[in-house]
Design an enzyme around this catalytic site. Structure first.
Site, PDB file in Angstrom:
ATOM      1  N   TRP A  80      -5.319  -2.857   0.772  1.00 31.34           N
ATOM      2  CA  TRP A  80      -4.844  -2.730  -0.615  1.00 31.34           C
ATOM      3  C   TRP A  80      -3.557  -3.456  -0.956  1.00 31.34           C
ATOM      4  O   TRP A  80      -3.586  -4.154  -1.795  1.00 31.34           O
ATOM      5  CB  TRP A  80      -4.665  -1.311  -1.066  1.00 31.34           C
ATOM      6  CG  TRP A  80      -4.998  -0.672  -2.348  1.00 31.34           C
ATOM      7  CD1 TRP A  80      -4.557  -1.553  -3.637  1.00 31.34           C
ATOM      8  CD2 TRP A  80      -5.524   0.406  -3.037  1.00 31.34           C
ATOM      9  NE1 TRP A  80      -4.654  -0.736  -4.685  1.00 31.34           N
ATOM     10  CE2 TRP A  80      -5.322   0.149  -4.548  1.00 31.34           C
ATOM     11  CE3 TRP A  80      -6.358   1.492  -2.419  1.00 31.34           C
ATOM     12  CZ2 TRP A  80      -5.895   1.294  -5.341  1.00 31.34           C
ATOM     13  CZ3 TRP A  80      -6.722   2.330  -3.443  1.00 31.34           C
ATOM     14  CH2 TRP A  80      -6.529   2.200  -4.599  1.00 31.34           C
ATOM     15  N   GLU A 102       5.677   3.592  -1.153  1.00 29.73           N
ATOM     16  CA  GLU A 102       4.774   4.340  -0.105  1.00 29.73           C
ATOM     17  C   GLU A 102       5.716   5.471   0.685  1.00 29.73           C
ATOM     18  O   GLU A 102       6.735   5.263   1.150  1.00 29.73           O
ATOM     19  CB  GLU A 102       4.107   3.314   0.905  1.00 29.73           C
ATOM     20  CG  GLU A 102       3.333   3.855   1.896  1.00 29.73           C
ATOM     21  CD  GLU A 102       2.501   2.943   2.740  1.00 29.73           C
ATOM     22  OE1 GLU A 102       2.535   3.245   3.820  1.00 29.73           O
ATOM     23  OE2 GLU A 102       2.046   1.786   2.041  1.00 29.73           O
ATOM     24  N   ARG A 174       6.699   9.112  15.560  1.00 31.95           N
ATOM     25  CA  ARG A 174       5.458   8.788  14.844  1.00 31.95           C
ATOM     26  C   ARG A 174       4.990   7.556  15.601  1.00 31.95           C
ATOM     27  O   ARG A 174       3.566   7.578  15.439  1.00 31.95           O
ATOM     28  CB  ARG A 174       5.846   8.073  13.534  1.00 31.95           C
ATOM     29  CG  ARG A 174       6.696   6.777  13.689  1.00 31.95           C
ATOM     30  CD  ARG A 174       6.922   6.278  12.091  1.00 31.95           C
ATOM     31  NE  ARG A 174       8.009   5.140  12.235  1.00 31.95           N
ATOM     32  CZ  ARG A 174       8.207   4.381  11.190  1.00 31.95           C
ATOM     33  NH1 ARG A 174       7.626   4.536  10.074  1.00 31.95           N
ATOM     34  NH2 ARG A 174       9.183   3.300  11.337  1.00 31.95           N
ATOM     35  N   ARG A 202     -12.780  -5.547  -4.614  1.00 29.81           N
ATOM     36  CA  ARG A 202     -12.912  -4.288  -3.886  1.00 29.81           C
ATOM     37  C   ARG A 202     -14.504  -3.467  -4.247  1.00 29.81           C
ATOM     38  O   ARG A 202     -14.675  -2.746  -3.290  1.00 29.81           O
ATOM     39  CB  ARG A 202     -11.795  -3.391  -3.872  1.00 29.81           C
ATOM     40  CG  ARG A 202     -10.761  -4.131  -3.096  1.00 29.81           C
ATOM     41  CD  ARG A 202     -10.846  -4.935  -2.073  1.00 29.81           C
ATOM     42  NE  ARG A 202      -9.724  -5.405  -1.467  1.00 29.81           N
ATOM     43  CZ  ARG A 202      -9.635  -6.399  -0.449  1.00 29.81           C
ATOM     44  NH1 ARG A 202     -10.986  -6.637   0.279  1.00 29.81           N
ATOM     45  NH2 ARG A 202      -8.808  -6.965  -0.194  1.00 29.81           N
TER      46      ARG A 202
END
Length: 235
Positions: A80, A102, A174, A202
């Site tokens: 995306w 984000e 992480r 898409r």
């Protein structure tokens, strides 16, 4: 502010957060050249929108905006995001007013969520292409890889949690988390034209199925607010 939300995949969703404008906005943006304005969408406005879409007069569609919250696997988010970056430099869209914010595991330590395909959801390689996917694999193979993925994720989560408990900073802890299947959350704000450009790309049959599923949710939510424009711009 809206709360329209559609579930996608196992744990994902698309939420329409906010909208600026309507089909009437598109018509009035085009009509301002003649110092005219309509206060209610009429057949004449609809004919104008159809003309604009058909003839490629795209700037009026950039006066309407949509804001989405998306929760999707990282592999979907990166596809995306590549589209968003690319589209701001294409003459086809002429749109440089997209925004993307984000969530980051440098700052948050909430419980990670992962996309876990069911045994019947694994797909084989395509026969005539180097990318994409083909038909579902046999059940035995699907069962094996679903279980293998679950084992990997469970081990990774234990290592991640142990590192946090031992005082390792979140931005390094992480590293233990499998990335491509991990869900991330973001806000995407874009013009109506840019949203439609994304959808035309898409919703194609050769797009990865997972991002197709999210595109279908965006399409449904956007069409509720811009039924005429979406119908004309999505071909």
């Amino acid at each position: 502010m809206t709360t329209e939300i559609l579930k996608v995949l196992d744990n994902g969703y698309v939420r329409l957060v906010d909208v600026l404008g309507s089909d009437l906005t598109v018509a009035n943006a085009a009509r301002v050249s003649y110092a005219k304005e309509s206060f209610e969408l009429t057949d004449k406005d609809i004919r104008l929108i159809k003309f604009l879409a058909r003839e490629g007069h795209t700037s009026p569609f950039r006066h309407a905006m949509l804001q989405f919250e998306v929760f999707a696997p990282l592999m979907v988010a990166r596809q995306w995001w590549k589209y968003v970056i690319g589209s701001t430099h294409q003459e086809a869209t002429g749109d440089s007013m997209e925004a993307w914010n984000e969530s980051s595991r440098r700052y948050i330590t909430e419980e990670p969520v992962f996309y876990r395909p069911q045994p019947n959801e694994w797909r084989g390689k395509p026969e005539n292409s180097k990318q994409g996917s083909g038909d579902p694999v046999v059940e035995k193979l699907g069962l094996y890889y679903t279980q293998s993925l679950n084992d990997l994720i469970n081990k990774a989560e234990r290592l991640y949690e142990a590192a946090i408990e031992d005082g390792i900073c979140a931005e390094q802890a992480r590293l233990f988390l499998p990335s491509y299947g991990m869900y991330v959350r973001w806000y995407w704000t874009a013009s109506l034209q840019s949203v439609c450009h994304f959808l035309n790309q898409r919703l194609e049959h050769d797009a990865q199925k997972e991002i197709q599923d999210f595109a279908k949710a965006v399409y449904y939510l956007a069409k509720q607010r811009f039924p005429v424009s979406i119908e004309e711009l999505i071909k």
